[in-house]
Each structure stands twice: as C-alpha cells, then as structure tokens.
Design an enzyme around this catalytic site. Structure first.
Site, short mmCIF file in Angstrom:
data_model
loop_
_atom_site.label_atom_id
_atom_site.label_comp_id
_atom_site.label_asym_id
_atom_site.label_seq_id
_atom_site.Cartn_x
_atom_site.Cartn_y
_atom_site.Cartn_z
N GLU A 44 -13.62 -103.73 4.59
CA GLU A 44 -13.69 -102.74 3.74
C GLU A 44 -12.43 -101.91 3.70
OE1 GLU A 44 -17.28 -100.47 3.83
OE2 GLU A 44 -16.52 -98.79 2.64
N LYS A 83 -22.32 -105.20 8.25
CA LYS A 83 -22.02 -103.75 8.79
C LYS A 83 -23.38 -103.22 9.58
CE LYS A 83 -19.84 -101.32 5.15
NZ LYS A 83 -19.73 -100.21 4.29
N ASN A 93 -20.37 -98.91 -2.40
CA ASN A 93 -20.81 -97.58 -1.98
C ASN A 93 -21.04 -96.77 -3.33
OD1 ASN A 93 -21.33 -98.02 0.67
ND2 ASN A 93 -18.81 -97.99 0.91
N HIS A 104 -25.35 -90.12 0.34
CA HIS A 104 -25.41 -89.76 2.01
C HIS A 104 -25.42 -88.09 1.87
CE1 HIS A 104 -23.47 -93.66 3.70
NE2 HIS A 104 -24.79 -93.83 3.14
N ARG A 130 -14.40 -103.78 -1.14
CA ARG A 130 -15.82 -103.58 -0.64
C ARG A 130 -16.23 -102.26 -0.75
NH1 ARG A 130 -18.31 -105.68 5.03
NH2 ARG A 130 -20.22 -104.62 4.77
N GLU A 189 -30.41 -100.71 -5.28
CA GLU A 189 -29.30 -101.55 -4.84
C GLU A 189 -29.33 -102.69 -5.81
OE1 GLU A 189 -26.96 -100.27 -2.40
OE2 GLU A 189 -28.39 -98.77 -1.52
N LYS A 221 -22.88 -109.46 -3.56
CA LYS A 221 -22.46 -108.79 -2.21
C LYS A 221 -21.64 -109.82 -1.45
CE LYS A 221 -23.32 -105.54 1.56
NZ LYS A 221 -24.11 -104.75 2.19
N HIS A 227 -33.45 -93.98 1.50
CA HIS A 227 -31.86 -94.29 1.08
C HIS A 227 -31.88 -94.69 -0.24
CE1 HIS A 227 -27.74 -95.73 1.72
NE2 HIS A 227 -28.04 -97.09 1.53
N HIS A 243 -23.13 -93.77 -3.15
CA HIS A 243 -23.52 -93.73 -1.76
C HIS A 243 -23.07 -92.42 -1.18
CE1 HIS A 243 -24.92 -97.63 -2.02
NE2 HIS A 243 -25.43 -97.63 -0.70
N ARG A 272 -21.00 -107.37 25.36
CA ARG A 272 -19.89 -107.41 24.46
C ARG A 272 -20.10 -108.60 23.36
NH1 ARG A 272 -16.80 -107.56 29.32
NH2 ARG A 272 -16.17 -105.49 29.99
#
Lengths: 361, 361
Positions: A234, A140, A242, A249, A238, A182, A224, A262, A245, A118
């Site tokens: 997010e 992330k 993207n 994606h 935030r 990026e 960032k 990517h 993206h 955990r």
C-alpha cells in the site's frame, strides 16, 4: 466454479469460488503442510459450518477455537484466546490456522498466524460476502485499538482462500448488502463495465443466485488481486481500495464499532467521496446519481448519520492511516471506474462535503 | 569503528560499531524517513542515554516512551503502552521507532514497529552486550506469553543498528558476562579461530577495552549476519544460533523470567549441549572442557539449577519452537566451530545428559 491466482511472487496463492466447496477435503488438504490444524470461528458460524469442515479434516489433529461474534471483539483480548488455545494444545510452527467466518475472524486469524511463533500458515474460508470480496484478498490482517480501527496488524498472505457461495444462504440480508457496497466499489474505482453488469444483475445477487454470486465475487477478487499485486504494501495504487473508507471509518468509530456495519459505513462514505469528487468538477452530477442509485438498489444507506458534525469527521479522520506527515489524503474519483489518492483538493470543498445536507434518495 | 552490512535483499541494513556513536546525529538521521520519531527505552536506560539521543534528534518531532525494565515486562500489557503513546501522539505510518536499550526493549520495539499500522520503520540502538551481538541482528522480534517465551512475534528488519561500546561502561558485570555467553557461542557453532582469539582477549573484554569490544561485537555480528543472510526465516542453518537455547529456555521458564539472565541460562544450556555432543562421541572430552573453561573465564554459570529435574526439562522443552510434528530437534556440535540441528540422537543419551551430575569446574 471459478479460480484465480493472486500473484505475489513467493507469497502467491489461489482463490477458489463456487457453490458447495466447503467440506470437500480435496480443495483444502493440498494447502496444509503439517499434521496440526486449528479452526478459528465464532459462536454464530460454528453451529452452521464447523462440523462439515472438521469432517473434511479427519486426517489431522484439529483444534476448534470458537470466539465471540462481532467487531467489538476484534481486539487483543480475543486474539489472546487463539494464542492460549494454540499453546495449550501445543501447536508447533508447522501448524495451519483456518479462518472460518467473516472479516473479523479472517483479520484476527491472519494476524494470529502472522504472530504465532513468528509466523505459521493460514487458510481463509470467508463466509460473508464482505470478507469474500474484501478481507480475504490482499493479506491485511489485524485488530482494533481503543484509539483506532485496524491500528495493530500485519501484511500476511494465506496459503489459499476457499469461497463457498452457499454460505451466503445463512447471511442476514443487511450483511449481504454490506458486502455489495465493496462489490460496487470495485466498479467505481477501476472497472466501469462492471457497473453496467451490476445494474443488470443486482436482483439476481440479492436473491442469492449462485452463478451471479460466483461471477460478482470472481470479478471483485480479480480487481483487488490486480491492485494488490501491483502494490502489496500500500505505497500507491492500493490505497484506492479505500474509496469511502476514510469517511466510513470515521462513522464506524464515532457510532461505536458494530452499530453501523462496515459496508454500510463505506456506502455512506462512498457517497461523501462522490460528493467531493463532483464538487471538484471531476465527475458529473449524473455520475454521482448513478452510483447513488446502484448503492440504493443494493439496499444500502447513502447518507451519513444525522448526528455527525463536520468537526466529528475531522477529528476521527486526523488519525487515519492515510495521513502522512499531517496531510489528509483521500480517495476520490476522476471518473466512474477511475480513482486516485490525493491530498491536492481545496480544503473548502472538503468542508462543504462534510456540511452537505445529505438526504435519502 | 567498524561497519558491516546484513545482506537480506531489499531488507538489507547496516550495523555501525564503535565508541561514542550515540548522540552523533550523522549516524542516525540518514535512516529516518519522516518527521516523527518515537524513542522506546526503559527506566534504567533513560537517565543514562535518553537525553544525548534526543539532543541529536532536535529536527524531529520526538515522543519518548519509557517502559518498566526487565524480561518480566516483555508482554502484551507493556507493548500496549507503546501503541497507546503512538496513537495519542498521532504517529502516522511514516514514523520511525528507535529502540534504546537491551534485548527486551529491542524485541518489543521491533514487534511494535512490525504491527503498528501494519509496519513502520525502526532503528536499534542496543545498550547491552547481549543485545548488541544477538537480538540486534536477524530481525527476530516479539513478546512472551504466560505459556512460553517469545511465542508471539514477527520477523522484522530494522533500517539500521548503531552499537556504541561506551554504553557497556554502565552495564552490570553480570550482564556483561551474559553477553559473552552469546559471543562464545559464535565461536562454538561456526568460527573455531574466534575461540582462540577469545581465550587471548577475555580479560581485555572484561575490562571493557573499546577496541577488543568492537572486534568481538563485529565478529559476532558478522557470524550471525552470515547465518541469517543464508536463512532469514529459520528453516535451516539459522537454528544453529540456538545452541544451548532449548535447555536455556527451559531454565528461564522454570526459574521464572528474570531470575537467571538469558545469557546465564544459555551458558548452562550450552554446557548441556556440549555434554550430549560428547556422549554421542561427536566432540572430545578435551573440547568439552576447553569450552567450559572459556565460559568460566567469562564468569558464567556452567551447571544447570540444582533443583531442576530431567522431567522439568522435558516438560518445558516439549513446547520449544524447534519441536516439529512432535520431534524435539536440538543444536549439537560435531566439532568445535561446527554445529548441526538434529533430532537424530539416542533418547537415552539425552536422558543421561539431563540426569548428569553437573559440578562447577
């Protein structure tokens, strides 16, 4: 050598950037609480950088965990190899995981750290430009699911990030360019003067000048960090990170993970977001061309795969995490250096963008 | 009908306890943000309580997810069934997962909620006494690993917990007793007067008197909420909640998940912790006997499995999450109602406890 602090209250952490940081124990050991350390890396990075790192961890009980390389392995089966090794070597909840590698290693190691017993500590040592400027900042973490990229994961912050620009010496040029996608993105969404700097310094970056790299990485991480600090989970600003993206994606999913890098998919996706922004009258055709030229200077693709139809894009984008209650929100530009997240655009304009006759240059 | 608030800052949530709460939409809908809801339950609970719950969710797009029943299925393969269903039905990040079932369903649903798209809302409707007084409070979620129980998971808080005491009418008596092991535990670790109350009300609880159940559940949840509120991430006092669990987990692992119920293993493990506490001179033989009699009144086992040796226990306990840098910390009693977590005990005394000739009653 530059440092910055990502400000997230009790989850704040430092990023140290410079040449030859790797293997200097003094940059690492202050962030390790217990006596156990697991270094997670992959078959490509291990022969290059694992031993220097282990040398600087002589005072700890270390467990190297070497995973297969590539986005295709960013799944539960590979994650399970980390848990297996940690349990077999009896790592307890004061252990520290160190991610040594690119974004895939960072995302998986961070998610493993978030879930193991955990939650245990982890440290990022990103070795690709993409992971240095993107996935090493913001917490992330996660893995892919057969039905979608990064669908399983956690927001989980590292204790520290160490970025050694010398690790880019062994990076394939195609991956260096993918990282620059990026870097350019930060200029486009929130730092227009950085676009000027990039236009002047692109050749220094491509020739791996350490000072230029340190500056570009620092400025990207700082951008960032500002955005993530304002919106860790997010819920708002935030999502502007993207840019490109959602389209990107769709390209990665459609072409199969690993076919387009990517950053390459993000570059083509960014051009599509610029196209839509221009159709909506928010940016000029000159702005659009300037951004496209910068992406081209970084040796990036600026058109989507020729075989992808508008219907292909729509099908993949319907599963995007930015869909809220059925509405597709997109990151678009209101000006160079000024991004917004919005579902308030004419569907016909999006349709035109998906059907546009993209041509190289 | 009683309510309490678990105080965890921005992660605070209410627990509502009473007869016939299930299926009353007013107790549920205030905690649902979006339009999508996935109800995760199992093959045993679904025929009993799924339809009444779905009836109260008519205004939402609902996805029932029915898993196989039992601790043996608390693993990644079963968790994956939740992710598959969520992605196939295109649940977005504003969806809410509802856990309808016992601790296994609650732990897996909570972990799925923690990981799906890096975190979505969830609501617990625990239907066993064990989950009502234990796993529904405190945000511990997770799955088992072949090498250890609950080794993969997250701390993740629900939006609300609804406890309907009527669901205990269909609970097998053996599981009711297993839940009472945890109820008794709260008295032992932090609420001595509750032990008096339990001695007076044990027969009312065993005959499913709704008022007695509501009171026992309320008092158990309140005790746990106090402790969790003081120590959400289990760095200190929260570990006292694991009275009997280190020994108990060893029993569960050794016997194979599902052979001994969790509460049964905890009951026998609690007797071992009492035995060690008495050997250390911290509690009297009379205290020890009083606790054993209360566990027996709840129809619980009070001796470990006859085939388990001291070496078996030591092997399993070495992997316990309370091992820190190689030291085995145990929850022991300094008095009835007063638990501590400590590694400061004579190893010989632990050895005596592991080798004690336990006999029933």
């Amino acid at each position: 050598m530059k440092s910055l602090q990502v400000e997230l209250g009790e989850r704040s952490y430092p990023i140290h950037i410079g040449a030859d940081l790797l293997g200097q124990a003094d940059w690492l050991t202050p962030y390790i609480r217990g006596r156990q350390v697991a270094v997670v890396t992959n078959e490509t990075v291990a022969p290059l950088y694992l031993q220097p790192l282990l040398n600087s961890l002589k005072d700890f009980k270390t467990t190297p965990i070497i995973l297969p390389d590539g986005e295709a392995h960013k799944n539960w089966q590979t994650l399970q190899l980390i848990f297996d090794a940690l349990l077999e070597q009896r790592h307890d909840r004061r252990t520290t995981l160190i991610a040594l590698g690119g974004g895939v290693i960072g995302d998986m190691t961070g998610f493993a750290a978030a879930c193991y017993q955990r939650g245990v500590d982890f440290i990022q040592i990103p070795t690709t430009l993409l992971s240095q400027v993107d996935s090493s900042v913001g917490g992330k973490t996660g893995i892919n699911h057969p039905l979608g990229k990064n669908m399983i994961g956690a927001f989980y912050q590292p204790q520290a990030v160490l970025i050694d620009t010398k690790t880019l010496n062994t990076l394939p040029p195609r991956e260096l360019s993918a990282g620059l996608a990026e870097v350019i993105k930060y200029g486009l969404i929130c730092d227009a003067p950085f676009l000027d700097w990039l236009e002047r310094n692109m050749s220094a970056l491509l020739s791996l000048d350490n000072q230029a790299l340190t500056e570009a990485i620092y400025r990207s991480c700082a951008a960032k960090a500002r955005i993530v600090g304002a919106d860790e989970k997010e819920s708002g600003v935030r999502a502007t990170l993207n840019l490109g993206h959602t389209f990107g994606h769709a390209i990665e999913t459609h072409m199969g993970y690993g076919q387009w890098l990517h950053g390459e998919a993000v570059a083509a996706g960014t051009v599509m977001a610029l196209d839509l922004s221009q159709r909506l009258g928010w940016i000029s055709a000159a702005d659009q061309q300037r951004a496209i030229h910068l992406l081209q200077a970084a040796q990036l693709p600026v058109v989507p795969p020729v075989q992808m139809t508008a219907a292909d894009f729509m099908q993949h984008m319907a599963l995007d995490k930015k869909v809220l209650d059925g509405q597709l929100r997109l990151v678009l530009l209101q000006a160079l250096g000024e991004a917004i997240v919005t579902a308030d655009y004419a569907p016909a304009a999006l349709n035109d963008t998906l059907n546009a006759p993209y041509t190289q240059g």
